[in-house]
Design a protein around this motif. Sequence first.
Motif, PDB file in Angstrom:
ATOM      1  N   LYS A   1       0.850  -1.193   0.000  1.00  0.00           N
ATOM      2  CA  LYS A   1       0.000   0.000   0.000  1.00  0.00           C
ATOM      3  C   LYS A   1       0.888   1.245   0.000  1.00  0.00           C
ATOM      4  CE  LYS A   1      -3.518  -2.409   2.785  1.00  0.00           C
ATOM      5  NZ  LYS A   1      -4.542  -2.626   1.761  1.00  0.00           N
ATOM      6  N   GLY A   2       0.850   1.978  -1.112  1.00  0.00           N
ATOM      7  CA  GLY A   2       1.585   3.244  -1.199  1.00  0.00           C
ATOM      8  C   GLY A   2       3.084   3.109  -1.074  1.00  0.00           C
ATOM      9  N   VAL A   3       3.650   1.983  -1.534  1.00  0.00           N
ATOM     10  CA  VAL A   3       5.081   1.729  -1.340  1.00  0.00           C
ATOM     11  C   VAL A   3       5.919   2.656  -2.228  1.00  0.00           C
ATOM     12  CG1 VAL A   3       6.934   0.047  -1.713  1.00  0.00           C
ATOM     13  CG2 VAL A   3       4.832  -0.643  -0.551  1.00  0.00           C
ATOM     14  N   THR A   4       6.810   3.380  -1.573  1.00  0.00           N
ATOM     15  CA  THR A   4       7.691   4.332  -2.251  1.00  0.00           C
ATOM     16  C   THR A   4       9.134   4.038  -1.858  1.00  0.00           C
ATOM     17  OG1 THR A   4       5.984   6.043  -2.300  1.00  0.00           O
ATOM     18  CG2 THR A   4       8.262   6.785  -2.496  1.00  0.00           C
ATOM     19  N   LYS A   5      10.020   4.077  -2.858  1.00  0.00           N
ATOM     20  CA  LYS A   5      11.446   3.845  -2.614  1.00  0.00           C
ATOM     21  C   LYS A   5      12.272   4.746  -3.524  1.00  0.00           C
ATOM     22  CE  LYS A   5      15.315   2.044  -1.252  1.00  0.00           C
ATOM     23  NZ  LYS A   5      15.821   2.346   0.106  1.00  0.00           N
ATOM     24  N   SER A   6      13.183   5.496  -2.913  1.00  0.00           N
ATOM     25  CA  SER A   6      14.064   6.385  -3.673  1.00  0.00           C
ATOM     26  C   SER A   6      15.514   6.063  -3.349  1.00  0.00           C
ATOM     27  CB  SER A   6      13.787   7.850  -3.314  1.00  0.00           C
ATOM     28  OG  SER A   6      12.458   8.209  -3.645  1.00  0.00           O
ATOM     29  N   PHE A   7      16.366   6.322  -4.329  1.00  0.00           N
ATOM     30  CA  PHE A   7      17.812   6.293  -4.132  1.00  0.00           C
ATOM     31  C   PHE A   7      18.309   7.712  -4.420  1.00  0.00           C
ATOM     32  CE2 PHE A   7      16.678   1.935  -5.317  1.00  0.00           C
ATOM     33  CZ  PHE A   7      17.237   1.231  -4.262  1.00  0.00           C
ATOM     34  N   GLY A   8      18.628   8.442  -3.359  1.00  0.00           N
ATOM     35  CA  GLY A   8      18.960   9.850  -3.546  1.00  0.00           C
ATOM     36  C   GLY A   8      17.739  10.593  -4.063  1.00  0.00           C
ATOM     37  N   ARG A   9      17.925  11.313  -5.172  1.00  0.00           N
ATOM     38  CA  ARG A   9      16.816  12.060  -5.759  1.00  0.00           C
ATOM     39  C   ARG A   9      16.019  11.232  -6.758  1.00  0.00           C
ATOM     40  NH1 ARG A   9      19.588  17.959  -7.065  1.00  0.00           N
ATOM     41  NH2 ARG A   9      20.085  18.520  -4.900  1.00  0.00           N
ATOM     42  N   ASN A  10      16.460  10.003  -6.989  1.00  0.00           N
ATOM     43  CA  ASN A  10      15.817   9.151  -7.987  1.00  0.00           C
ATOM     44  C   ASN A  10      14.745   8.278  -7.332  1.00  0.00           C
ATOM     45  OD1 ASN A  10      15.239   7.758 -10.356  1.00  0.00           O
ATOM     46  ND2 ASN A  10      16.898   6.280 -10.049  1.00  0.00           N
ATOM     47  N   THR A  11      13.471   8.581  -7.583  1.00  0.00           N
ATOM     48  CA  THR A  11      12.370   7.768  -7.062  1.00  0.00           C
ATOM     49  C   THR A  11      12.153   6.581  -7.995  1.00  0.00           C
ATOM     50  OG1 THR A  11      11.311   9.691  -6.055  1.00  0.00           O
ATOM     51  CG2 THR A  11       9.946   7.748  -6.396  1.00  0.00           C
ATOM     52  N   VAL A  12      12.388   5.380  -7.466  1.00  0.00           N
ATOM     53  CA  VAL A  12      12.333   4.162  -8.291  1.00  0.00           C
ATOM     54  C   VAL A  12      10.961   3.506  -8.197  1.00  0.00           C
ATOM     55  CG1 VAL A  12      13.449   1.949  -8.761  1.00  0.00           C
ATOM     56  CG2 VAL A  12      14.801   3.863  -7.901  1.00  0.00           C
ATOM     57  N   CYS A  13      10.331   3.554  -7.031  1.00  0.00           N
ATOM     58  CA  CYS A  13       8.963   3.068  -6.847  1.00  0.00           C
ATOM     59  C   CYS A  13       8.162   4.200  -6.216  1.00  0.00           C
ATOM     60  CB  CYS A  13       8.921   1.837  -5.941  1.00  0.00           C
ATOM     61  SG  CYS A  13       9.802   0.412  -6.601  1.00  0.00           S
ATOM     62  N   SER A  14       7.007   4.494  -6.781  1.00  0.00           N
ATOM     63  CA  SER A  14       6.264   5.677  -6.351  1.00  0.00           C
ATOM     64  C   SER A  14       4.809   5.332  -6.035  1.00  0.00           C
ATOM     65  CB  SER A  14       6.327   6.758  -7.439  1.00  0.00           C
ATOM     66  OG  SER A  14       5.642   7.915  -7.050  1.00  0.00           O
ATOM     67  N   GLY A  15       4.524   5.150  -4.742  1.00  0.00           N
ATOM     68  CA  GLY A  15       3.148   4.924  -4.306  1.00  0.00           C
ATOM     69  C   GLY A  15       2.501   3.680  -4.877  1.00  0.00           C
ATOM     70  N   ILE A  16       3.228   2.558  -4.847  1.00  0.00           N
ATOM     71  CA  ILE A  16       2.735   1.329  -5.486  1.00  0.00           C
ATOM     72  C   ILE A  16       1.749   0.590  -4.577  1.00  0.00           C
ATOM     73  CG2 ILE A  16       3.450  -1.001  -6.173  1.00  0.00           C
ATOM     74  CD1 ILE A  16       5.734   0.216  -7.670  1.00  0.00           C
ATOM     75  N   ASP A  17       0.593   0.273  -5.134  1.00  0.00           N
ATOM     76  CA  ASP A  17      -0.400  -0.590  -4.499  1.00  0.00           C
ATOM     77  C   ASP A  17      -0.451  -1.906  -5.268  1.00  0.00           C
ATOM     78  OD1 ASP A  17      -1.185   1.447  -2.701  1.00  0.00           O
ATOM     79  OD2 ASP A  17      -2.590   2.264  -4.171  1.00  0.00           O
ATOM     80  N   LEU A  18      -0.336  -3.016  -4.542  1.00  0.00           N
ATOM     81  CA  LEU A  18      -0.356  -4.327  -5.191  1.00  0.00           C
ATOM     82  C   LEU A  18      -0.825  -5.371  -4.198  1.00  0.00           C
ATOM     83  CD1 LEU A  18       0.369  -6.233  -7.583  1.00  0.00           C
ATOM     84  CD2 LEU A  18       2.692  -6.343  -6.633  1.00  0.00           C
ATOM     85  N   THR A  19      -1.738  -6.220  -4.627  1.00  0.00           N
ATOM     86  CA  THR A  19      -2.190  -7.343  -3.805  1.00  0.00           C
ATOM     87  C   THR A  19      -1.829  -8.652  -4.501  1.00  0.00           C
ATOM     88  OG1 THR A  19      -4.024  -6.102  -2.839  1.00  0.00           O
ATOM     89  CG2 THR A  19      -4.191  -8.502  -2.791  1.00  0.00           C
ATOM     90  N   VAL A  20      -1.183  -9.544  -3.748  1.00  0.00           N
ATOM     91  CA  VAL A  20      -0.829 -10.873  -4.247  1.00  0.00           C
ATOM     92  C   VAL A  20      -1.575 -11.883  -3.384  1.00  0.00           C
ATOM     93  CG1 VAL A  20       1.034 -12.485  -4.775  1.00  0.00           C
ATOM     94  CG2 VAL A  20       1.465 -10.012  -4.884  1.00  0.00           C
TER      95      VAL A  20
END
Length: 242
Positions: free
Chosen positions: A7-26
């Motif tokens: 839910k809303g998963v966000t991951k950045s490396f420095g200024r580079n946002t690689v995952c932005s607000g990801i919602d996923l159900t498995v």
Amino acid sequence: MATLDLKGVTKSFGRNTVCSGIDLTVGDGEMVCLIGASGSGKSTLLRCMNLLEPIDDGVILLDGVDISVPGLDPQPVRQRIGIVFQSFNLFPHMTAVENAMLAPRRVHKLTREALLPEITHLFERFGLADRMDHYPDQLSGGQQQRVAIVRALAMKPEIMLFDEITSALDPELVGEVLDVLRHLRRAGMTMVLATHEMGFARELADKVCFLDKGVILEEGPPEKLFTDPKEDRTRAFLARVL
């Protein structure tokens, strides 16, 4: 029973946002395929699920329990969520069976004798019974990747993550690795795959997610996403790779 909710998963490396607000159900027993161009965030998303990368925002729930809280010991989670990478990462000085036994011996304090019947069964299951005592440099790329999968399964995970596991293989070896995934699919393993194998995703996935610039731009059952994508970017990507 094993489910993952992001839910809303966000991951950045420095200024580079690689995952932005990801919602996923498995869901339990589902196979979810992540597709998209290189750099779209697929591999980072898998590493976040396995707690190899801490997330910056959002939550990751394993069977409803938040596993993304800061300071959580990742090892119990990684015992439940296995991951296999495109590079095999086998120890070259150990035989195939020694590679497969290493983690359960260290983590669960089991002896070689206690583990051998179950590990042998895994090698037999994936056509490697005659390669157990071979070293990695005596195995083909496809065989090494299957050993890497056996090694992950030896920990008895409830969920398996696969990160482009066929991309480093010669084309004629891809099929034997995909057959292992078909076998796991039939056995009901919950799986998330980052893959470029569109035909495989179309054949076996319950859900396909198209990632673009760190977001899931579109998701749905393969028959829908591959034949009638809604987004222009999805259509352009599929036109290029199919």
